[in-house]
Design an enzyme around this catalytic site. Sequence first.
Site, PDB file in Angstrom:
ATOM      1  N   GLU B  60       0.491  -0.699  -0.443  1.00  0.00           N
ATOM      2  CA  GLU B  60       0.484   0.124   0.259  1.00  0.00           C
ATOM      3  C   GLU B  60       0.763   1.675   0.347  1.00  0.00           C
ATOM      4  O   GLU B  60       0.727   2.299  -0.754  1.00  0.00           O
ATOM      5  CB  GLU B  60      -0.582   0.318   1.806  1.00  0.00           C
ATOM      6  N   HIS B 129     -10.035  -4.412  10.466  1.00  0.00           N
ATOM      7  CA  HIS B 129     -10.810  -4.372   9.254  1.00  0.00           C
ATOM      8  C   HIS B 129     -11.686  -3.590   9.790  1.00  0.00           C
ATOM      9  O   HIS B 129     -13.184  -3.984   8.858  1.00  0.00           O
ATOM     10  CB  HIS B 129     -11.029  -6.045   8.582  1.00  0.00           C
TER      11      HIS B 129
HETATM   12  C1  LIG Z   1      -2.288  -4.817   4.308  1.00  0.00           C
HETATM   13  C2  LIG Z   1      -2.730  -5.232   3.434  1.00  0.00           C
HETATM   14  N1  LIG Z   1      -3.365  -5.732   2.706  1.00  0.00           N
HETATM   15  C3  LIG Z   1      -4.798  -6.379   2.054  1.00  0.00           C
HETATM   16  C4  LIG Z   1      -4.942  -6.558   2.847  1.00  0.00           C
HETATM   17  C5  LIG Z   1      -6.421  -7.454   2.000  1.00  0.00           C
HETATM   18  N2  LIG Z   1      -6.286  -9.034   1.992  1.00  0.00           N
HETATM   19  C6  LIG Z   1      -5.904  -9.709   2.735  1.00  0.00           C
HETATM   20  S1  LIG Z   1      -5.185 -11.512   2.543  1.00  0.00           S
HETATM   21  C7  LIG Z   1      -3.971 -11.203   1.341  1.00  0.00           C
HETATM   22  C8  LIG Z   1      -3.885 -12.062   0.473  1.00  0.00           C
HETATM   23  C9  LIG Z   1      -2.310 -12.221   0.927  1.00  0.00           C
HETATM   24  O1  LIG Z   1      -1.751 -12.727   0.573  1.00  0.00           O
HETATM   25  P1  LIG Z   1      -0.893 -14.421   1.098  1.00  0.00           P
HETATM   26  O2  LIG Z   1       0.123 -13.987   1.640  1.00  0.00           O
HETATM   27  O3  LIG Z   1       0.176 -14.549  -0.740  1.00  0.00           O
HETATM   28  O4  LIG Z   1      -1.340 -15.291   2.059  1.00  0.00           O
HETATM   29  P2  LIG Z   1      -2.582 -15.993   1.365  1.00  0.00           P
HETATM   30  O5  LIG Z   1      -3.669 -15.275   1.301  1.00  0.00           O
HETATM   31  O6  LIG Z   1      -2.914 -17.165   0.307  1.00  0.00           O
HETATM   32  O7  LIG Z   1      -2.248 -16.597   2.877  1.00  0.00           O
HETATM   33  C10 LIG Z   1      -4.873  -9.573   1.121  1.00  0.00           C
HETATM   34  C11 LIG Z   1      -4.230  -8.346  -0.235  1.00  0.00           C
HETATM   35  C12 LIG Z   1      -5.361  -6.961   4.267  1.00  0.00           C
HETATM   36  N3  LIG Z   1      -5.215  -7.728   5.020  1.00  0.00           N
HETATM   37  N4  LIG Z   1      -3.480  -6.545   4.731  1.00  0.00           N
END
Ligand SMILES: Cc1ncc(C[n+]2csc(CCOP(=O)(O)OP(=O)(O)O)c2C)c(N)n1
Lengths: 324, 324
Positions: B60, B129
């Site tokens: 971000e 959230h």
């Molecule tokens: C700072 C932030 N940006 C965006 C999100 C929304 N978000 C939640 S999980 C996620 C994907 C994360 O992917 P990854 O790190 O690969 O973990 P996975 O869910 O695949 O276990 C996103 C974009 C968030 N929770 N926090």
Amino acid sequence: MALPAADQIKMYRTMVLIRRFEQGVAEAYADGFIGGFTHLYIGQEAVATGAILSLNHDDYAVGTYRVHGHALARGTPARSLMAELYGRTDGVCKGKGGSMHFFDAEHYFLGGYGIVGGHLPIGVGAALACQMRGEDRVVMVFFGDGASNQGVFHEALNMAKLWDLPVVFVCENNLYGIGTDVRISSSFDQIHKKAQGYGMPGHVVNGMDVIAVREACDEVVRYVRHGSGPVLLEARCYRYQGHSMTDAGKYRSVAETELWKKRDPIPRLAKSMLEQGTVDQARLDAIDAEANETVQDAMSFAEQSPPPSPEALWQDVFVENDHA
Amino acid sequence: MPERRYFETVGIALGEEMERDESVFILGEDVGLIGGTFRATEGLMAEYGSQRVRDTPIAEAAIVGLAIGAAMAGMRPVAELMTLNFGIVAMDQIVNHASKARYMFGGGVRLPMVIRAPGGGGTQKAAQHSHSIESWFMNTPGIRVVIPSTPYDLKGLLKTAIRSDDPVLFIEHEMLYNTRGEVPDDDYLLPFGVADVKRPGRDVTIVAWSKMVHEALRAAEMLGDEGIEAEVIDPRTLDPLDIDTILMSVARTRRAVIAEEGWRNVGVGAELAARIQEHLFYDLDAPVQRVAAADVPTPYAKNLEKLALPDARDIVEAVLKITL
Ligand SMILES: Cc1ncc(C[n+]2csc(CCOP(=O)(O)OP(=O)(O)O)c2C)c(N)n1
Ligand SMILES: [Mg+2]
């Protein structure tokens, strides 16, 4: 040198418990007992299981919002976790945290966090405390492929290596961050090699093979505990469900999902234990029945646990309740 | 006039502006292939290509920072933060950079950029959230804060935001995305700093924005049954703020209630109450009332979340306190 039979059976039991627990969660979510964001761990069980079972009971673990499996592997009772998911007083966070925010000091589990990457320095800080006190504890920090693109990932790795802190960074590379393929979000998708930029060892392991994860972690944890500094371990894995309960996961092809389902870590371990004669089918069936029972029991326990009292709204903002 | 959903209207406004001006482009997490977590950018990548609708990594601070740089260099970026909660990761870019550049550089630079982000709570997404933090940005000189409550307002304001030469934080609400309203197909703009009277009334003025407008309208209905006619004013933009419309209304009704979803302590309501008493101290029949969230991190448990967040009933109560 093969892992002792008892360890293999324990890993099997843990993976099956996680799988059954998550299936119970999906059911309870559909029935309206669970709300908010709920991220299932189905498919990735081998990572938390193999990694966490390589820790001592008083080593720390830190996780993300996809955290049910890690807490179960750490030893938090299914009852406390399910009650948390139901938002009840007997929950591991008294119903205040929900699915993404388990925390269990008793089991040295330093929490599940909802801001991608936000918890990485928290794990490093816990390792700093261990080092400063001369304890020989290690801290294992779990995060996703997506998190490795946050600035704070790089800040955390740099400081961990700068001070040779006892951290094991476990990147669960399930190929996606919500709907974004790691190949379109990372300039370089060999995440373990990013360790090199910080002068830190980085390894990759098949995250669908619990024995491989366990053996890799046993070695890494020994290295880190010895004071040699942090390590980054990338576990290649796959989540079988959508990103969360509200995501159908349509951005992945059926062929891809089917391919990874063939690599399911649970039947894989079952097959190898049967072939080696470590267990017979009856034993495996008993483990499954036991897991089912634990989850059913957790669900009825959670349902009977009372919701938090209205006063709880104002409690625990601070240690000293001078609030409101 | 066609009925549109709030989320669709975002896409319509973005599409119209991209069509009109080649320098407008979108960047953010899952905005392209997925079409946005809340479907707001659906279809835009297919229409305008992956150059102008860019999927970014989860980063971000860099998303907002890149938008600033691109704006300085002559583009009109619209950065999407998946939710405002993650905008907290980008606070440095928003507060230290975007809001400061023009003034700090003696007026030598323009930042024609928009940061879109949904905020708000109410669906058990727990402490990390559920933020309604518009007051933080209203407290920061140098960035416009736009926060529409209806699809009609959203379209006109988003188009104005994109054409503005100043940085704009455009705050949507997760729980409004599926609400509907009439939206003309024409290319209309709504000016910043012009409040809208959502319901006329003579007995009390309720000031509310975003989702709280709908709570205020429900409250006004309930109060109507008791013979109390509430006027509901939606400022629509918090910076610039149309204080005149609010003051004129309160001068007539002699009573004011400010209803916001964010925390009460140092919230937007505190500022509005201060301004009202500065100008209308001797015209008021009762102290200005504030309806806001309990000053605690938002809890997960359904019953506690309901207690923590304000709704129509809380507004009714506040009105009754000063009208009976
Ligand atoms: C700072 C932030 N940006 C965006 C999100 C929304 N978000 C939640 S999980 C996620 C994907 C994360 O992917 P990854 O790190 O690969 O973990 P996975 O869910 O695949 O276990 C996103 C974009 C968030 N929770 N926090
Ligand atoms: Mg991932």
